[in-house]
Enzyme design. Structure first.
Site, PDB file in Angstrom:
ATOM      1  N   ASP A 123     -30.891  -1.459  47.603  1.00  0.00           N
ATOM      2  CA  ASP A 123     -29.905  -1.934  46.810  1.00  0.00           C
ATOM      3  C   ASP A 123     -29.053  -0.906  46.042  1.00  0.00           C
ATOM      4  OD1 ASP A 123     -30.310  -4.686  47.388  1.00  0.00           O
ATOM      5  OD2 ASP A 123     -31.453  -5.093  45.633  1.00  0.00           O
TER       6      ASP A 123
ATOM      7  N   GLU B 148     -28.215  -1.526  54.062  1.00  0.00           N
ATOM      8  CA  GLU B 148     -28.854  -1.505  55.490  1.00  0.00           C
ATOM      9  C   GLU B 148     -28.924   0.117  55.795  1.00  0.00           C
ATOM     10  OE1 GLU B 148     -30.863  -3.626  56.334  1.00  0.00           O
ATOM     11  OE2 GLU B 148     -30.013  -5.242  55.338  1.00  0.00           O
TER      12      GLU B 148
END
Length: 678
Positions: free
Chosen positions: A580, A516
């Site tokens: 990621d 995030e």
């Protein structure tokens, strides 16, 4: 309402969680070799190595479209949700207006199948008759305003109220391209076998719903052709999902008068007034060319066809809340899209509907009963550790200038974390819920939600609001709020367990936190500054270097294929892939600051570094139906789980060292080819 954030998971994987650590039992190891395929070299197929036996032993159940770690968690927890809701329905001491009473009444009405069956399509009969009586284009526009302003349906276009991306203290009305029913514009425009099959199922669905409301088979089939062709015209005018990822391209501010000149059939000031939007001089439009085309298409379409289109919008928006023939027709259509074998049980659908409709009432019951404060405290520590790790990594970047680094660090330090549940709950004041009127409850909730949205106009931005309900197993980043949000539902294994070792928690929830954070620095989020404003803070040279790195990452994911021929779209999945890559690297950096991270002591036969990467891998293990996989390639900004498993580690030197991956192994990349961004 269009959501303005980037989340962690795939569509359809939002799950409900109730008890922290309930999934983990003493009989289950955090990293269990029994789930792995140790006959495979990790350097050849890390996905199979980490999860091969689990994948083999866990096919997709008939009521699911995919089956993986998230689904196991959802299946376990949805039963716990059912327990909470059913307890509310049985609480005879619950006072009128209380949280328990409203949750219980909503679910009771939703489960009253006998009453729902008796009503048939009566709840929407008046709406269909009203549309049938329309005489002219003015009537079409008025009905559009009514459907939009009651939250009932969104014909022709999308409308929502959100922050102005360049003036983030202002809440402004916004328009988005829309008006179509299929999941992506390509389903209308492609003529391959898979697309044609879905088009046929879509037309059958339309035909069935019209026949269920009294049309003859011949007329219903004609209506299906009218609707498909009209929506195909709208799809032709839409931008692709990749193009929509550009926040600059989709930021177009108009005065209402200027916009109306480009859309002669839509006079926006009176139209918005009918949609309860007054006192606004300007509006943001994501795709101006779509609205110009929409106006022309509407002008050239017979009123009779536009009426059919509006009736269709009522039908498709209502089907799930009507009697079983409507629900069955909707499921048959969804089967063509997803491949799901049997309908999800009603209690499960209605439990999820309760959460989706009055989630902050249900959330209060959840927090009151199950949420552990120590889980929130532990996550707060993890967030700060990840922030420190990210700061270290930014400071050490060899491709970014000091002036841009300074602004990147300022943005990182400005992140606002939200953990667990809102500080201020929605009360849903004014929302009437009855235990005897299911469909009316849905209508009331739609109206209430729409009014809540438009009432934000002219008021300060509410920074306490959440974009997900508390029991959701997911997380998100909001670029305009510059906040990272972790609902309580994600604080459970395989993401997090307060009893697990650091390797497991940093490879799980640590990577989520880092993911995030990385959205603030992905190809889209990086265009927003520390205040959440869409404003460039990069030097030209640094941006050029950044784009070269993202291009290489996109090309890596473009090479991945599913179902033999369908390629992952590296541009569509770019933001999530950067999330990621940045997230797992930051999580590893933070893990190496822990005591365990600085040792080589094995646990259950694996080194700390191996456990870290295996924890990451087990999060993404799963099986998926071919139809669902094909749909996600078109519509999902996340890469398939198998490629999320390997796509980041193959760019990390630590993974090669942990598993002794050597040149000649199938996943091997030369050090100079490994992509390093954040």
């Amino acid at each position: 309402m269009k959501r303005k954030y980037m989340n962690l998971l795939l569509p359809g994987l939002v799950a409900i969680n109730l008890q922290v650590n309930a999934q983990q039992t003493p009989l289950t190891k955090y990293i269990d070799p029994a789930n792995m395929d140790l006959s495979v070299k990790p350097g050849d197929d890390f996905y199979q190595y980490a999860s091969g036996t689990w994948i083999k032993n866990n096919p997709v159940p008939a009521k699911e479209t995919r089956w993986g770690s998230f689904n196991v968690l959802r299946d376990f927890n949805i039963n716990a949700v059912k327990t909470i809701i059913e307890a509310a329905t049985l609480n005879t001491n619950a006072t009128p207006g209380s949280v328990e009473k409203r949750v219980g009444d909503f679910y009771t009405a939703a489960m009253d199948s006998a009453s729902i069956e008796k009503l048939g399509y009566t709840p929407i009969k008046q709406d269909l008759q009203r549309i049938k009586a329309i005489k002219d284009l003015n009537g079409i526009i008025n009905e559009t305003a009514y459907l939009q302003s009651t939250g009932y349906a969104s014909p022709f276009f999308g409308f929502y109220v959100a922050q102005d991306r360049k003036y983030v203290t202002n809440m402004v009305p916004q328009l988005s391209q829309g008006g179509t029913s299929l999941p992506d514009r390509d389903y209308y425009l492609k003529s391959d076998a898979r697309s044609l099959k879905i088009q046929t199922a879509f037309k059958t669905y339309i035909t069935t719903l019209f026949t269920l409301t009294g049309s003859t088979e011949a007329i219903a089939k004609k209506n299906a052709e009218v609707i498909f062709n009209f929506e195909k015209a709208l799809a032709t005018a839409q931008l692709s999902r990749v193009e929509l990822r550009d926040p600059q391209k989709t930021y177009n501010k108009f005065s209402l008068a200027a916009l109306s000149k480009t859309t002669p059939e839509f006079d926006w000031k009176p139209l918005l007034s009918k949609m309860k939007v007054n006192g606004q001089d300007t509006i943001l439009v994501n795709v101006p060319s779509f609205f110009s085309s929409l106006s022309t298409t509407v002008k050239n379409t017979p009123i009779s066809d536009l009426k059919i289109y509006l009736q269709w919008n009522v039908l498709k928006s209502s089907a799930a809340g009507l009697s079983s023939p409507f629900v069955s027709a909707q499921f048959a259509y969804n089967q063509a899209l997803s491949g799901q074998k049997v309908q999800t049980p009603r209690w499960q659908r209605m439990s999820s509907l309760t959460d989706n409709t009055i989630g902050e009432l249900l959330g209060q019951l959840y927090v009151k009963t199950y949420f552990k404060p120590e889980a929130k405290a532990r996550l707060q520590v993890l967030v700060e550790n990840l922030r420190k790790a990210y700061e270290i990594r930014i400071s050490k970047l060899d491709w970014m200038s000091d002036v841009t680094k300074e602004k990147a660090l300022a943005k990182l330090n400005a992140f606002t974390p939200k953990i667990g549940y809102p500080d201020k709950w929605k009360t849903y004041e004014g929302l009437n819920i009855s235990k005897t009127t299911f469909f009316q409850n849905l209508r009331n909730a739609d109206i209430w939600s729409y009014n809540e949205m438009v009432n934000q106009l002219g008021k300060p931005v509410d920074r306490t609001k959440w974009g997900m309900t508390v029991p959701t197993v997911n997380a998100y980043y909001s670029p305009v709020m510059n906040e990272i949000v972790f609902p309580a539902g994600i604080l459970q294994f395989p993401f997090f367990d307060p009893n697990a070792d650091d390797a497991v928690n940093y490879g799980g929830i640590g990577a989520v936190i880092g993911h995030e954070m990385s959205h603030g620095f992905d190809d889209s989020g990086s265009q927003y500054d520390k205040d959440g404003t869409l404003r460039n803070w990069w030097t030209d040279t640094d941006m050029t270097k950044f784009k070269a790195k993202t291009k290489a990452l996109g090309e890596q994911f473009d090479t991945y294929t599913i179902l033999d021929t369908l390629h992952v779209n590296g541009k569509l999945t770019m933001g999530e892939n950067i999330g990621d890559l940045g997230g797992l690297n930051a999580a590893y950096e933070a893990f190496k600051m822990t005591k365990q991270g600085q040792t080589e002591e094995k646990t259950d036969g694996f080194t700390p570094d191996q456990r870290f990467f295996l924890a990451w891998a087990q999060v993404w293990r799963g099986n998926i139906l071919p139809e669902t996989a094909a749909q996600y390639i078109l519509t999902d900004p996340h890469s398939p789980g198998e490629f999320r498993t390997i796509g980041t580690p193959v760019n990390m030197d630590a993974w090669y060292k942990a598993f002794n991956v050597q040149a000649g192994d199938k996943l091997y990349k030369k050090p100079e080819d490994r992509i390093r961004i954040w």
